[in-house]
Design a protein around this motif. Structure first.
Motif, short mmCIF file in Angstrom:
data_model
loop_
_atom_site.label_atom_id
_atom_site.label_comp_id
_atom_site.label_asym_id
_atom_site.label_seq_id
_atom_site.Cartn_x
_atom_site.Cartn_y
_atom_site.Cartn_z
N ARG A 81 37.83 42.61 33.45
CA ARG A 81 38.90 43.06 34.36
C ARG A 81 39.19 42.02 35.43
NH1 ARG A 81 36.22 48.14 34.08
NH2 ARG A 81 35.36 47.86 36.16
N LEU A 82 38.14 41.47 36.02
CA LEU A 82 38.31 40.46 37.07
C LEU A 82 38.93 39.17 36.51
CD1 LEU A 82 34.94 41.01 38.99
CD2 LEU A 82 37.25 41.70 39.74
N GLU A 83 38.57 38.85 35.30
CA GLU A 83 39.12 37.67 34.63
C GLU A 83 40.62 37.85 34.37
OE1 GLU A 83 37.21 34.81 31.22
OE2 GLU A 83 37.27 36.95 30.81
N GLN A 84 41.02 39.04 33.96
CA GLN A 84 42.44 39.33 33.71
C GLN A 84 43.28 39.21 34.96
OE1 GLN A 84 42.02 43.22 31.96
NE2 GLN A 84 41.75 42.41 29.89
N GLN A 85 42.65 39.40 36.12
CA GLN A 85 43.36 39.28 37.39
C GLN A 85 43.26 37.87 37.98
OE1 GLN A 85 42.64 42.88 39.99
NE2 GLN A 85 41.17 43.29 38.36
N GLY A 86 42.55 36.99 37.30
CA GLY A 86 42.42 35.61 37.78
C GLY A 86 41.34 35.41 38.83
N PHE A 87 40.44 36.39 39.01
CA PHE A 87 39.42 36.31 40.05
C PHE A 87 38.12 35.67 39.57
CE2 PHE A 87 41.51 40.40 41.77
CZ PHE A 87 42.51 39.66 42.37
N VAL A 88 37.91 35.70 38.27
CA VAL A 88 36.69 35.16 37.67
C VAL A 88 37.07 34.43 36.39
CG1 VAL A 88 34.50 35.81 36.55
CG2 VAL A 88 35.21 36.97 38.63
N GLN A 89 36.33 33.40 36.08
CA GLN A 89 36.46 32.71 34.79
C GLN A 89 35.12 32.81 34.08
OE1 GLN A 89 37.55 28.63 35.84
NE2 GLN A 89 39.02 28.73 34.17
N ARG A 90 35.16 32.90 32.77
CA ARG A 90 33.92 32.84 31.98
C ARG A 90 33.88 31.50 31.28
NH1 ARG A 90 33.18 38.64 29.26
NH2 ARG A 90 35.38 38.59 29.64
N ILE A 91 32.77 30.81 31.45
CA ILE A 91 32.61 29.52 30.76
C ILE A 91 31.23 29.48 30.10
CG2 ILE A 91 34.20 28.27 32.28
CD1 ILE A 91 31.74 27.11 33.69
N ARG A 92 31.15 28.74 29.02
CA ARG A 92 29.88 28.58 28.31
C ARG A 92 28.86 27.90 29.22
NH1 ARG A 92 28.94 31.11 23.61
NH2 ARG A 92 30.70 31.07 22.22
N CYS A 93 27.61 28.31 29.09
CA CYS A 93 26.54 27.68 29.86
C CYS A 93 26.29 26.28 29.30
CB CYS A 93 25.25 28.49 29.75
SG CYS A 93 25.35 30.11 30.51
N ALA A 94 26.20 25.32 30.18
CA ALA A 94 25.94 23.94 29.76
C ALA A 94 24.51 23.81 29.22
CB ALA A 94 26.15 22.99 30.93
N GLU A 95 23.59 24.61 29.76
CA GLU A 95 22.17 24.52 29.38
C GLU A 95 21.92 24.98 27.95
OE1 GLU A 95 22.96 26.89 32.09
OE2 GLU A 95 23.30 25.08 33.25
N ASP A 96 22.59 26.02 27.53
CA ASP A 96 22.45 26.53 26.16
C ASP A 96 23.78 27.15 25.76
OD1 ASP A 96 22.75 29.21 26.88
OD2 ASP A 96 20.63 29.62 26.93
N ALA A 97 24.39 26.64 24.80
CA ALA A 97 25.76 27.02 24.43
C ALA A 97 25.88 28.48 24.00
CB ALA A 97 26.26 26.11 23.31
#
Length: 164
Positions: A81-97
């Motif tokens: 929900r927060l991502e749809q509103q532009g408040f949060v992004q989800r990104i892959r962890c660099a440490e373990d994909a």
């Protein structure tokens, strides 16, 4: 199982009952105020707050869920929900994909800052204003001990200082 345990005295019984009621009523009141005035749930506010306090404003999804006392699936729904509103992004962890990080955006920080006065007023009205005359440091210590005993009761970490 109760052999040898003394029954609760009147004061102990009163505390147990009042605490049980407060555990239910206070979060509902805080959520109602935020939802009515900000169209933001208490869980969404908590997610934004924890992200704002995290290094680089990012946390692994499972760590954010733990900090907010939610299941991973519940946190995933909130972050979606927060991502749809532009408040949060989800990104892959660099440490373990395999893992994902939730990252607070500038818009998310601005949203948290806009909601903070409502949250502050609500917390004061529903909690702090009722604690006049109590030793707040001792109360906080006692509540922390209550919240960190038993299965699954890990205390989330946060950086010190004022926070929205």
């Amino acid at each position: 199982m109760t052999a040898g345990l003394p029954p609760l005295n009147n004061a102990e019984e009163a505390v147990v009952r009042a605490l049980g009621r407060a555990i239910i009523v206070v979060p509902r009141a805080l959520d109602a105020d935020l939802t009515r005035e900000q169209r933001l749930s208490i869980n969404e506010y908590a997610a934004l707050m924890h992200l704002s306090e995290a290094p680089d404003r990012r946390m692994r999804m499972n760590e954010l869920a733990t900090a907010c006392d939610l299941s991973l699936s519940g946190m995933t729904r909130i972050v979606t929900r927060l991502e749809q509103q532009g408040f949060v992004q989800r990104i892959r962890c660099a440490e373990d994909a395999r893992g994902w990080n939730a990252v607070l955006t500038g818009a998310g920080l601005a949203r948290l800052e806009a909601a903070y006065p409502t949250h502050l007023a609500s917390v004061r009205r529903h909690i702090v204003d009722h604690l006049d005359g109590l030793d707040l440091a001792r109360l906080a210590d006692a509540l922390r001990r209550l919240a960190t005993t038993g299965p699954g009761a890990e205390e989330p970490t946060r950086k010190p200082g004022p926070n929205p």
